[in-house]
Design a protein around this motif. Structure first.
Motif, PDB file in Angstrom:
ATOM      1  N   TYR A 113      90.056  15.421  29.470  1.00  0.00           N
ATOM      2  CA  TYR A 113      89.415  14.148  29.156  1.00  0.00           C
ATOM      3  C   TYR A 113      90.059  13.493  27.935  1.00  0.00           C
ATOM      4  O   TYR A 113      90.207  12.267  27.882  1.00  0.00           O
ATOM      5  N   TYR A 146      82.686  14.469  25.044  1.00  0.00           N
ATOM      6  CA  TYR A 146      81.592  14.713  24.101  1.00  0.00           C
ATOM      7  C   TYR A 146      80.466  15.504  24.770  1.00  0.00           C
ATOM      8  O   TYR A 146      79.847  16.374  24.154  1.00  0.00           O
ATOM      9  N   GLY A 147      80.220  15.221  26.039  1.00  0.00           N
ATOM     10  CA  GLY A 147      79.191  15.959  26.762  1.00  0.00           C
ATOM     11  C   GLY A 147      79.544  17.427  26.938  1.00  0.00           C
ATOM     12  O   GLY A 147      78.662  18.289  27.001  1.00  0.00           O
ATOM     13  N   ARG A 206      83.313  10.027  26.079  1.00  0.00           N
ATOM     14  CA  ARG A 206      81.893  10.368  26.209  1.00  0.00           C
ATOM     15  C   ARG A 206      81.711  11.582  27.124  1.00  0.00           C
ATOM     16  O   ARG A 206      80.828  12.418  26.894  1.00  0.00           O
ATOM     17  N   GLN A 207      82.550  11.686  28.146  1.00  0.00           N
ATOM     18  CA  GLN A 207      82.505  12.876  28.996  1.00  0.00           C
ATOM     19  C   GLN A 207      82.946  14.115  28.215  1.00  0.00           C
ATOM     20  O   GLN A 207      82.342  15.187  28.341  1.00  0.00           O
ATOM     21  N   PRO A 224      78.135   8.925  17.648  1.00  0.00           N
ATOM     22  CA  PRO A 224      77.806  10.207  18.282  1.00  0.00           C
ATOM     23  C   PRO A 224      76.315  10.512  18.196  1.00  0.00           C
ATOM     24  O   PRO A 224      75.671  10.269  17.175  1.00  0.00           O
ATOM     25  N   ALA A 226      76.459  11.332  25.460  1.00  0.00           N
ATOM     26  CA  ALA A 226      77.158  12.214  26.400  1.00  0.00           C
ATOM     27  C   ALA A 226      77.055  11.709  27.836  1.00  0.00           C
ATOM     28  O   ALA A 226      76.017  11.200  28.263  1.00  0.00           O
ATOM     29  N   VAL A 263      87.481  20.091  27.156  1.00  0.00           N
ATOM     30  CA  VAL A 263      87.610  18.683  26.766  1.00  0.00           C
ATOM     31  C   VAL A 263      89.033  18.162  26.921  1.00  0.00           C
ATOM     32  O   VAL A 263      89.247  16.940  26.990  1.00  0.00           O
ATOM     33  N   ASN A 300      81.674  19.164  24.755  1.00  0.00           N
ATOM     34  CA  ASN A 300      81.676  19.779  23.422  1.00  0.00           C
ATOM     35  C   ASN A 300      81.412  18.701  22.371  1.00  0.00           C
ATOM     36  O   ASN A 300      82.347  18.067  21.874  1.00  0.00           O
ATOM     37  N   PRO A 301      80.152  18.490  22.014  1.00  0.00           N
ATOM     38  CA  PRO A 301      79.811  17.427  21.053  1.00  0.00           C
ATOM     39  C   PRO A 301      80.302  17.694  19.634  1.00  0.00           C
ATOM     40  O   PRO A 301      80.255  16.795  18.789  1.00  0.00           O
ATOM     41  N   ARG A 332      84.947  13.268  18.422  1.00  0.00           N
ATOM     42  CA  ARG A 332      84.025  12.506  17.573  1.00  0.00           C
ATOM     43  C   ARG A 332      84.761  11.396  16.815  1.00  0.00           C
ATOM     44  O   ARG A 332      84.283  10.258  16.733  1.00  0.00           O
TER      45      ARG A 332
END
Length: 223
Positions: free
Chosen positions: A169, A193-194, A190-191, A213, A218, A166, A196-197, A203
């Motif tokens: 990003y 988050y995709g 959002r990338q 979230p 994602a 992450v 590692n949410p 978050r």
């Protein structure tokens, strides 16, 4: 007792002769110097640490550990030129060491060698093509007010990371938010988050930007 020995003892007793002049037998072992230097460094006594590390560097200029620690201690004391000299030696001896490179970059920044800093960081990034090196170039470009270089560096970091982490990003999102490009900031988050949410900072930043979230938030990694 031989007359010559009597003379030496007499001179020593009156402080007219330093023990250091009697030869190398009075020199402390390198391991002892290093241990004492590390002890002082951990205590925050950077001046005493420098004295220990400098003795090693004077005797063995090719000791990269001593040069690195000497540079780190000098950085702490804001002796930036001295730090840069020691860290340049350490980097020459250990060019692949990221910690040394990071410290050298900081010394260059503080000295004000901005052109040299950019050249150094760009050469490292282009030769290694590592996400870490591109991210470092981007962060310094941000700090020095060069948004075009920062944007390019963060994009390169994303490309070479390949969607594995992450951090590239997040860097790109922080940069976009700083220059007021909130649309790009949200997209980069959002990338992230995709990937590692559960990442806490991702978050929190998404929520602060008005996003909720969830599975549909994602986005796939990439440019």
């Amino acid at each position: 007792m031989r007359p010559s020995n009597c003379l030496l003892l007499l001179l020593l007793s009156f402080g007219l002769l330093s023990p250091a002049l009697l030869g190398c037998q009075t020199q402390r072992p390198v391991d002892q110097l290093r241990d004492r230097g590390d002890f002082y460094f951990e205590r925050g006594d950077y001046l005493a640490a420098i004295d220990e590390y400098q003795q090693i560097a004077d005797r063995y200029p090719g000791d990269w550990r001593a040069q690195h620690q000497l540079g780190r201690a000098a950085l702490e004391l804001e002796q930036y030129s001295r730090a840069q000299r020691a860290l340049e030696v350490a980097h020459t001896l250990r060019p692949a060491d990221h910690d040394i490179a990071d410290d050298l970059a900081e010394a260059m920044l503080q000295v004000g060698s901005h052109e040299q800093l950019f050249a150094f960081l760009r050469e490292r990034a282009e030769s290694s093509q590592s996400p870490r090196a591109w991210r470092q170039l981007g962060r310094y470009a941000m700090e020095l007010g060069d948004p075009d270089s920062a944007r390019t560096a963060f994009e390169r970091a994303i490309i070479h990371d390949g969607g594995q982490s992450v951090e590239p990003y997040l860097d790109a999102a922080r940069f976009a938010e700083e220059i007021g490009d909130l649309e790009t900031a949200v997209r980069r988050l959002r990338q992230a988050y995709g990937i590692n949410p559960r990442h806490q900072e991702v978050r929190e930043r998404l929520i602060n930007l008005g996003e909720v979230p969830g599975p549909t938030l994602a986005l796939p990694p990439g440019r």
